[in-house]
Scaffold this motif. Sequence first.
Motif, PDB file in Angstrom:
ATOM      1  N   LEU A 158     -21.198  -2.233  -3.144  1.00 36.58           N
ATOM      2  CA  LEU A 158     -19.846  -2.728  -3.396  1.00 36.58           C
ATOM      3  C   LEU A 158     -19.266  -2.076  -4.633  1.00 36.58           C
ATOM      4  O   LEU A 158     -18.119  -1.631  -4.647  1.00 36.58           O
ATOM      5  N   ALA A 159     -20.099  -2.015  -5.656  1.00 37.44           N
ATOM      6  CA  ALA A 159     -19.617  -1.423  -6.897  1.00 37.44           C
ATOM      7  C   ALA A 159     -19.231   0.033  -6.678  1.00 37.44           C
ATOM      8  O   ALA A 159     -18.168   0.488  -7.122  1.00 37.44           O
ATOM      9  N   VAL A 160     -20.071   0.736  -5.926  1.00 36.33           N
ATOM     10  CA  VAL A 160     -19.788   2.147  -5.664  1.00 36.33           C
ATOM     11  C   VAL A 160     -18.485   2.291  -4.885  1.00 36.33           C
ATOM     12  O   VAL A 160     -17.615   3.076  -5.229  1.00 36.33           O
ATOM     13  N   VAL A 161     -18.374   1.463  -3.848  1.00 37.76           N
ATOM     14  CA  VAL A 161     -17.158   1.531  -3.027  1.00 37.76           C
ATOM     15  C   VAL A 161     -15.935   1.229  -3.871  1.00 37.76           C
ATOM     16  O   VAL A 161     -14.897   1.898  -3.790  1.00 37.76           O
ATOM     17  N   LEU A 162     -16.069   0.208  -4.706  1.00 34.92           N
ATOM     18  CA  LEU A 162     -14.945  -0.214  -5.543  1.00 34.92           C
ATOM     19  C   LEU A 162     -14.525   0.917  -6.456  1.00 34.92           C
ATOM     20  O   LEU A 162     -13.345   1.268  -6.553  1.00 34.92           O
ATOM     21  N   THR A 163     -15.502   1.513  -7.113  1.00 33.51           N
ATOM     22  CA  THR A 163     -15.150   2.605  -8.027  1.00 33.51           C
ATOM     23  C   THR A 163     -14.546   3.755  -7.248  1.00 33.51           C
ATOM     24  O   THR A 163     -13.567   4.358  -7.682  1.00 33.51           O
ATOM     25  N   PHE A 164     -15.085   3.996  -6.069  1.00 28.96           N
ATOM     26  CA  PHE A 164     -14.547   5.089  -5.248  1.00 28.96           C
ATOM     27  C   PHE A 164     -13.088   4.832  -4.914  1.00 28.96           C
ATOM     28  O   PHE A 164     -12.235   5.687  -5.083  1.00 28.96           O
ATOM     29  N   VAL A 165     -12.808   3.613  -4.512  1.00 30.45           N
ATOM     30  CA  VAL A 165     -11.431   3.265  -4.146  1.00 30.45           C
ATOM     31  C   VAL A 165     -10.527   3.399  -5.353  1.00 30.45           C
ATOM     32  O   VAL A 165      -9.424   3.944  -5.272  1.00 30.45           O
ATOM     33  N   VAL A 166     -11.002   2.909  -6.479  1.00 31.09           N
ATOM     34  CA  VAL A 166     -10.176   2.985  -7.682  1.00 31.09           C
ATOM     35  C   VAL A 166      -9.904   4.443  -8.021  1.00 31.09           C
ATOM     36  O   VAL A 166      -8.774   4.827  -8.336  1.00 31.09           O
ATOM     37  N   VAL A 167     -10.951   5.261  -7.935  1.00 30.05           N
ATOM     38  CA  VAL A 167     -10.777   6.687  -8.237  1.00 30.05           C
ATOM     39  C   VAL A 167      -9.792   7.310  -7.277  1.00 30.05           C
ATOM     40  O   VAL A 167      -8.898   8.055  -7.664  1.00 30.05           O
ATOM     41  N   MET A 168      -9.928   6.978  -6.003  1.00 32.72           N
ATOM     42  CA  MET A 168      -9.013   7.538  -5.010  1.00 32.72           C
ATOM     43  C   MET A 168      -7.593   7.096  -5.303  1.00 32.72           C
ATOM     44  O   MET A 168      -6.650   7.889  -5.221  1.00 32.72           O
ATOM     45  N   ALA A 169      -7.436   5.825  -5.621  1.00 31.34           N
ATOM     46  CA  ALA A 169      -6.090   5.319  -5.920  1.00 31.34           C
ATOM     47  C   ALA A 169      -5.517   6.075  -7.098  1.00 31.34           C
ATOM     48  O   ALA A 169      -4.365   6.507  -7.090  1.00 31.34           O
ATOM     49  N   GLY A 170      -6.346   6.235  -8.102  1.00 30.04           N
ATOM     50  CA  GLY A 170      -5.911   6.981  -9.287  1.00 30.04           C
ATOM     51  C   GLY A 170      -5.524   8.396  -8.908  1.00 30.04           C
ATOM     52  O   GLY A 170      -4.486   8.904  -9.344  1.00 30.04           O
ATOM     53  N   PHE A 171      -6.332   8.973  -8.067  1.00 32.10           N
ATOM     54  CA  PHE A 171      -6.074  10.351  -7.628  1.00 32.10           C
ATOM     55  C   PHE A 171      -4.726  10.441  -6.934  1.00 32.10           C
ATOM     56  O   PHE A 171      -3.917  11.308  -7.215  1.00 32.10           O
ATOM     57  N   PHE A 172      -4.477   9.469  -6.045  1.00 31.74           N
ATOM     58  CA  PHE A 172      -3.205   9.489  -5.323  1.00 31.74           C
ATOM     59  C   PHE A 172      -2.054   9.348  -6.295  1.00 31.74           C
ATOM     60  O   PHE A 172      -1.054  10.048  -6.211  1.00 31.74           O
ATOM     61  N   ILE A 173      -2.197   8.432  -7.220  1.00 27.69           N
ATOM     62  CA  ILE A 173      -1.100   8.212  -8.162  1.00 27.69           C
ATOM     63  C   ILE A 173      -0.841   9.481  -8.949  1.00 27.69           C
ATOM     64  O   ILE A 173       0.299   9.923  -9.111  1.00 27.69           O
ATOM     65  N   ILE A 174      -1.936  10.103  -9.396  1.00 27.95           N
ATOM     66  CA  ILE A 174      -1.775  11.308 -10.202  1.00 27.95           C
ATOM     67  C   ILE A 174      -1.141  12.417  -9.384  1.00 27.95           C
ATOM     68  O   ILE A 174      -0.185  13.054  -9.806  1.00 27.95           O
TER      69      ILE A 174
END
Lengths: 443, 69
Positions: free
Chosen positions: A278-294
Amino acid sequence: MKINKAQLIELLVEKTGMEKQEVEQQLKELIKRIKDAASRGKALEIKNFGLFYFDSDKNLRFDPADSFRTEVNFKYAGMEPVEVKPPRKTTSEQEDSSEEMPIDKKTTESEEEEEDVFGFDDDDIDEEKEKKEIEETESDEKVSPAFKLDDELEPEKPDDPAKADKPAEEDKSAEADKPEETAESKRAGEPEKTDKPEKTGIPEEADKPEDPFKDLLSGISLEPSEQKREEEEEIKKAGTRPAVSVSTQAGKKGQSKKGPGKKSKPPQKKKDPIMLVLAVVLTFVVVMAGFFIITDMTQTPPQEPDPPAVTEQRDAVVAEPEPEPADAVEPDTETEQPIVEDTEPEPEPVIETVYGLTGTVVNEANDGFTIVLHSLRNNNNAQAAAENLRDQGYRTIITERTIDGDTVYRVAVGQFPTVREAQDKAAELPEPYRNQNFIQRIQ
Amino acid sequence: MNSTFIKAFKDVLREQLAKKNSVEIDGFGRFTVVHQGQSQKKYENGRVVILPPADILEFKSQIGGSDED
């Protein structure tokens, strides 16, 4: 006016310059081929004309090609259904949408898709958040499910460190704290029985039946509940000798406290696999979201080229159907390869460049439509008018037509693949022409 | 079959039908243009749409089915 076979043959003779007999022969052959193909269950296609086939009742049917259809319906070409009253909101809009213009539908669909693309990510994150929230709430409530489950558990291993995960530690420490307090209070000589009911009362407040993590947690929360049970039993047994039970409990608490105290750190490293995932998935999603925003922020220019592409596609959609309409016709019977060769191959791929309102006349585009601005009986006048228009930069075409026995010279501008495009351009012409024009086929 | 004939056949039919003439070929069928006036269409869901007038090409076969001779 009705044209019968004899007249048709006459017209054909005139057109082809062939002998009458030959024309008759050819016509017979054509009809025979159509019949043959149709009776074999196949459709015979005459390019840019239409499709002959037998329907299920063995009747010969003819599906005109789109260009032919448009030509026949020329007067009303481009008119589309107008909605006078919108549908009631309660009913489904599916049947309506099928009636809508295909182009609009496409655009809306693509928009929806785009929204979906982004919406999906949001949803994902939301889901993730929800999961997290669920996790948290569950970790708060863990005490209770274990209480229900402890029957299944082996009482022997209350301190199983392998099963202990993070929330469990919290529980342990929370639980462990409480027992200690009670133990201390007991040591202080206060009556325990008042404390116990409170503790047993805790499960009630937290007894949420639907706990997906029951099984996992059961191992964890085993020990406090076991302890509670033991405590209760001991207390019951002890009856008048609270001091003894207290001491034993105190000893136990001490042990258990030391146990989790030491063990609580190693388990943190181990963690439960699910938590880890879960933690890995969560961080992955957050990173992806950040990536999209950037990327969104940095790539605002690249985003703009997209809409043109869409419009280009739309243009292509608008432009294509006309030149190659025969392909679009799909009868239920199998389509035989066009037996009848087309003698005028059309330049489909270069439509955009070939057709137009201005410039010079392109011969390949003469299969399209043009906007007639003058219709004159005198060729010289027509030439003069054409010259005038040519000077203004228009592609000018003079066509000769016979109307009621008189020859007229039509001065027309532009070459367009479809009537619609010609109409659009005609609406953009300067004033004297805007309202005085009509569209005709170039040839 | 001659390709110039086919082309001429197509052209003649297109011309004639564009002029709203009907073309009848004995033993084969008849091409006609039928005019359809503007009409209103009501959907069950209350939607009302005005359909534009149209000239529609129709082909009446003289072969096959009940018309067989």
